[in-house]
Scaffold this motif. Structure first.
Motif, PDB file in Angstrom:
ATOM      1  N   GLY A   5       0.824  -1.200   0.000  1.00  0.00           N
ATOM      2  CA  GLY A   5       0.000   0.000   0.000  1.00  0.00           C
ATOM      3  C   GLY A   5       0.862   1.255   0.000  1.00  0.00           C
ATOM      4  O   GLY A   5       0.515   2.266  -0.618  1.00  0.00           O
ATOM      5  N   THR A   6       1.984   1.185   0.690  1.00  0.00           N
ATOM      6  CA  THR A   6       2.919   2.313   0.708  1.00  0.00           C
ATOM      7  C   THR A   6       3.331   2.689  -0.710  1.00  0.00           C
ATOM      8  O   THR A   6       3.261   3.845  -1.115  1.00  0.00           O
ATOM      9  CB  THR A   6       4.192   1.934   1.507  1.00  0.00           C
ATOM     10  OG1 THR A   6       3.836   1.730   2.873  1.00  0.00           O
ATOM     11  CG2 THR A   6       5.247   3.023   1.424  1.00  0.00           C
ATOM     12  N   GLU A   7       3.757   1.669  -1.461  1.00  0.00           N
ATOM     13  CA  GLU A   7       4.184   1.921  -2.841  1.00  0.00           C
ATOM     14  C   GLU A   7       3.053   2.468  -3.689  1.00  0.00           C
ATOM     15  O   GLU A   7       3.265   3.326  -4.551  1.00  0.00           O
ATOM     16  CB  GLU A   7       4.628   0.594  -3.465  1.00  0.00           C
ATOM     17  CG  GLU A   7       6.095   0.333  -3.452  1.00  0.00           C
ATOM     18  CD  GLU A   7       6.398  -0.897  -4.288  1.00  0.00           C
ATOM     19  OE1 GLU A   7       6.520  -0.784  -5.505  1.00  0.00           O
ATOM     20  OE2 GLU A   7       6.481  -1.997  -3.697  1.00  0.00           O
ATOM     21  N   PHE A  11      -8.272   8.735  -3.664  1.00  0.00           N
ATOM     22  CA  PHE A  11      -8.861   7.937  -2.591  1.00  0.00           C
ATOM     23  C   PHE A  11      -7.863   6.838  -2.242  1.00  0.00           C
ATOM     24  O   PHE A  11      -7.561   5.990  -3.074  1.00  0.00           O
ATOM     25  CB  PHE A  11     -10.182   7.289  -3.047  1.00  0.00           C
ATOM     26  CG  PHE A  11     -11.408   8.125  -2.775  1.00  0.00           C
ATOM     27  CD1 PHE A  11     -11.313   9.452  -2.370  1.00  0.00           C
ATOM     28  CD2 PHE A  11     -12.686   7.561  -2.922  1.00  0.00           C
ATOM     29  CE1 PHE A  11     -12.452  10.222  -2.130  1.00  0.00           C
ATOM     30  CE2 PHE A  11     -13.830   8.313  -2.679  1.00  0.00           C
ATOM     31  CZ  PHE A  11     -13.717   9.645  -2.284  1.00  0.00           C
ATOM     32  N   ASP A  12      -7.355   6.874  -1.019  1.00  0.00           N
ATOM     33  CA  ASP A  12      -6.531   5.773  -0.549  1.00  0.00           C
ATOM     34  C   ASP A  12      -7.473   4.711  -0.004  1.00  0.00           C
ATOM     35  O   ASP A  12      -7.949   4.800   1.123  1.00  0.00           O
ATOM     36  CB  ASP A  12      -5.561   6.270   0.528  1.00  0.00           C
ATOM     37  CG  ASP A  12      -4.739   5.127   1.113  1.00  0.00           C
ATOM     38  OD1 ASP A  12      -4.992   3.963   0.743  1.00  0.00           O
ATOM     39  OD2 ASP A  12      -3.854   5.408   1.947  1.00  0.00           O
ATOM     40  N   GLU A  13      -7.747   3.718  -0.859  1.00  0.00           N
ATOM     41  CA  GLU A  13      -8.665   2.632  -0.486  1.00  0.00           C
ATOM     42  C   GLU A  13      -7.888   1.369  -0.126  1.00  0.00           C
ATOM     43  O   GLU A  13      -8.374   0.256  -0.323  1.00  0.00           O
ATOM     44  CB  GLU A  13      -9.669   2.371  -1.619  1.00  0.00           C
ATOM     45  CG  GLU A  13     -10.571   3.575  -1.920  1.00  0.00           C
ATOM     46  CD  GLU A  13     -12.035   3.197  -2.080  1.00  0.00           C
ATOM     47  OE1 GLU A  13     -12.526   2.337  -1.304  1.00  0.00           O
ATOM     48  OE2 GLU A  13     -12.684   3.744  -2.992  1.00  0.00           O
ATOM     49  N   GLY A  33      -4.516  -2.053  -1.564  1.00  0.00           N
ATOM     50  CA  GLY A  33      -3.530  -2.878  -0.860  1.00  0.00           C
ATOM     51  C   GLY A  33      -4.348  -3.876  -0.059  1.00  0.00           C
ATOM     52  O   GLY A  33      -5.526  -4.076  -0.318  1.00  0.00           O
ATOM     53  N   LYS A  34      -3.751  -4.491   0.940  1.00  0.00           N
ATOM     54  CA  LYS A  34      -4.501  -5.356   1.855  1.00  0.00           C
ATOM     55  C   LYS A  34      -5.381  -6.382   1.130  1.00  0.00           C
ATOM     56  O   LYS A  34      -4.833  -7.310   0.557  1.00  0.00           O
ATOM     57  CB  LYS A  34      -5.247  -4.492   2.873  1.00  0.00           C
ATOM     58  CG  LYS A  34      -4.236  -3.587   3.639  1.00  0.00           C
ATOM     59  CD  LYS A  34      -4.724  -2.977   4.915  1.00  0.00           C
ATOM     60  CE  LYS A  34      -3.512  -2.438   5.697  1.00  0.00           C
ATOM     61  NZ  LYS A  34      -3.397  -0.997   5.792  1.00  0.00           N
ATOM     62  N   VAL A  35      -6.699  -6.235   1.115  1.00  0.00           N
ATOM     63  CA  VAL A  35      -7.564  -7.292   0.564  1.00  0.00           C
ATOM     64  C   VAL A  35      -7.160  -7.700  -0.856  1.00  0.00           C
ATOM     65  O   VAL A  35      -7.194  -8.877  -1.213  1.00  0.00           O
ATOM     66  CB  VAL A  35      -9.062  -6.865   0.563  1.00  0.00           C
ATOM     67  CG1 VAL A  35      -9.919  -7.907  -0.140  1.00  0.00           C
ATOM     68  CG2 VAL A  35      -9.557  -6.675   1.998  1.00  0.00           C
TER      69      VAL A  35
HETATM   70  C1  LIG Z   1      -2.130  -0.141   5.477  1.00  0.00           C
HETATM   71  C2  LIG Z   1      -2.346   1.131   4.773  1.00  0.00           C
HETATM   72  C3  LIG Z   1      -1.382   1.673   3.895  1.00  0.00           C
HETATM   73  C4  LIG Z   1      -0.011   1.090   3.743  1.00  0.00           C
HETATM   74  O1  LIG Z   1      -0.021  -0.178   3.197  1.00  0.00           O
HETATM   75  P1  LIG Z   1       1.266  -1.131   3.418  1.00  0.00           P
HETATM   76  O2  LIG Z   1       0.942  -2.340   2.602  1.00  0.00           O
HETATM   77  O3  LIG Z   1       1.365  -1.371   4.871  1.00  0.00           O
HETATM   78  O4  LIG Z   1       2.442  -0.396   2.886  1.00  0.00           O
HETATM   79  C5  LIG Z   1      -1.712   2.794   3.180  1.00  0.00           C
HETATM   80  N1  LIG Z   1      -2.926   3.376   3.310  1.00  0.00           N
HETATM   81  C6  LIG Z   1      -3.864   2.899   4.141  1.00  0.00           C
HETATM   82  C7  LIG Z   1      -5.196   3.567   4.222  1.00  0.00           C
HETATM   83  C8  LIG Z   1      -3.607   1.772   4.917  1.00  0.00           C
HETATM   84  O5  LIG Z   1      -4.530   1.339   5.772  1.00  0.00           O
END
Ligand SMILES: *Cc1c(COP(=O)(O)O)cnc(C)c1O
Length: 428
Positions: A117-119, A238-240, A266-268
């Protein structure tokens, strides 16, 4: 419960890994004590190295929306691994997951996969700067967009827990291009835009904040943000990473019916493997190398194992969209149960919830931004955390985190959790 082996493993880890952890939020700095080491997990449960079973409300901080070791995800990874784990060349599965993601999420034509998600957020901001030819960005206090330099300015959870909102190592030059606004405060955003006319490339926001506990957008806030961005030639990002493929198939864009210009994931989307992605309409995505001038790359981006896990995850969610409703129902049930027992035990609290994201703040004031989130009683939280752990319920070891509800949680698990909270509440 006994955590003898976890403590011993932590002592070993501390000798060779800074703080014994590979990401600070895993340490117990915010609550005291030493972290639990996981041996394995299945469905809604973690099994730690001392043989304790814990109901998991972190779920790898969001990715495991179907529960741990979900069969289709695990099998997809195993089958892929047998055929080679990385090539640095294009593979068909990258197009398959891209097509599926583009079909599930509104308003995007193309998507680029990265490793975190950082990237994704870092690249999205570079793309926004390249596309608009402007340097400054607006972010909101308490929102987390990963640990790249421009975002480590009042960055929620991890950074807040450790009291280092402005990390050493981030240059003044970088910090000056990041403008800070208050969440849910549109007048604040308007004032920043006015004071920095024609200098702002983008506004980046968690459409539902999840890194200072869960904070929903106030009614009309995202709409107003969209309008002010459009009027000033500013891209809305939007950071989703947390909300994408969690609040709905199409994430917060779908839930609130608002189109962002760039969306980060990211994540899911990675099904528990290291994956991030960012997406937008053609006009913007075509600005990326190799067809456009904005450079972005990755040796392991689109890695076959990661794509296999992500594709299996998105396929499940796409085929069973009723999951989002049932997750929201489970979360509402938990909300009601927790509110009831905390009230009965005279514990001051505020509960915020959107879909399958929920958090408890130990303060009676409404929690709408970073300042109100920071007012929660941290001593109460510490006791609450350790009490729940003792009852076999694992929540994040920080008062600034959202709980994530998974499809694997049964109503029995939820009742068990509510009963555990009742027991703990009597001791607070
Ligand atoms: C977790 C998160 C990130 C970062 O994702 P990583 O995979 O940990 O680098 C960025 N934005 C949001 C909203 C997050 O919850």
């Amino acid at each position: 419960m006994i955590y003898k082996r976890s403590s011993a493993l932590f002592a070993e880890a501390e000798k060779v890994i800074p703080g014994g952890v590979n990401s600070p939020v895993r340490a117990f700095n915010g609550v005291g004590g030493t972290p639990i080491f996981v041996r394995e997990a299945k469905g809604a449960y973690l099994y730690d190295e001392d043989g304790n079973r814990l109901i998991d409300y972190i779920n790898s901080w969001g990715p495991m929306i179907l529960g741990h070791a979900h069969e289709s995800v695990v099998n997809a990874v195993i089958e892929k691994a047998k055929k080679g784990t990385s090539f640095g060349m294009p593979t068909e599965i990258e197009t398959q997951i891209a097509e599926l993601a583009v079909s599930m999420v509104p308003n995007i034509d193309k998507i680029r996969f990265v490793n975190s998600g950082t990237e994704a957020c870092m690249s999205a901001v570079r793309l926004a700067r390249g596309f608009t030819g402007k340097d400054k960005i607006i972010k909101f206090a308490g929102c987390y967009h990963g640990h790249s330099d421009s975002f480590l300015i009042q960055a929620g959870s991890g950074a807040s827990t450790f009291g280092t909102p402005n990390s050493p190592g981030v240059t003044k030059g970088t910090a000056k291009d990041t403008l800070l606004a208050n969440y849910n405060d549109i007048e604040n955003v308007r004032a920043l835009i006015e004071a920095n006319a024609n200098e702002i490339a983008c506004v980046i926001i968690e459409p539902v904040a999840g890194n200072m506990g869960c904070i929903p957008p106030a009614k009309g806030f995202l709409e107003a943000l969209r309008a002010v961005c459009t009027a000033n030639n500013i891209l809305l990002i939007f950071d989703e990473v947390m909300t994408g493929f969690r609040l709905a198939k199409g994430g917060a864009q779908e839930l609130y019916d608002i189109n962002a210009d760039i969306v980060c994931f990211g994540k899911v989307i990675g099904g528990g493997l290291p994956v991030g992605a960012f997406a937008a309409r053609n006009e913007i995505m075509n600005y990326l190398a190799p067809i456009g001038p904005v450079y972005q790359a990755g040796t392991l981006s689109g890695n076959p194992l990661a794509m296999a896990a992500g594709l299996a995850m998105l396929t499940e969610l796409n085929n069973k969209p009723e999951i989002f409703t049932s997750l929201a129902e489970k979360t509402a049930y938990l909300h009601e149960g927790i509110a009831k027992v905390l009230t009965e035990n005279n514990i001051t609290h505020t509960i915020n919830r959107v879909g399958s994201m929920i958090s408890i703040h130990f303060d009676e004031a409404e929690v709408v931004d970073f300042n109100s989130a920071a007012k929660g009683n941290n001593d109460t939280f510490k006791a609450f955390f350790h009490g729940l752990l003792n009852e076999g319920v694992y929540i994040a070891p920080s008062a600034f985190e959202t709980w994530f509800i998974t499809d694997a949680l049964s109503y029995e698990d939820l009742d068990f959790t509510i009963a555990a909270i009742n027991t703990v509440a009597k001791t607070l």
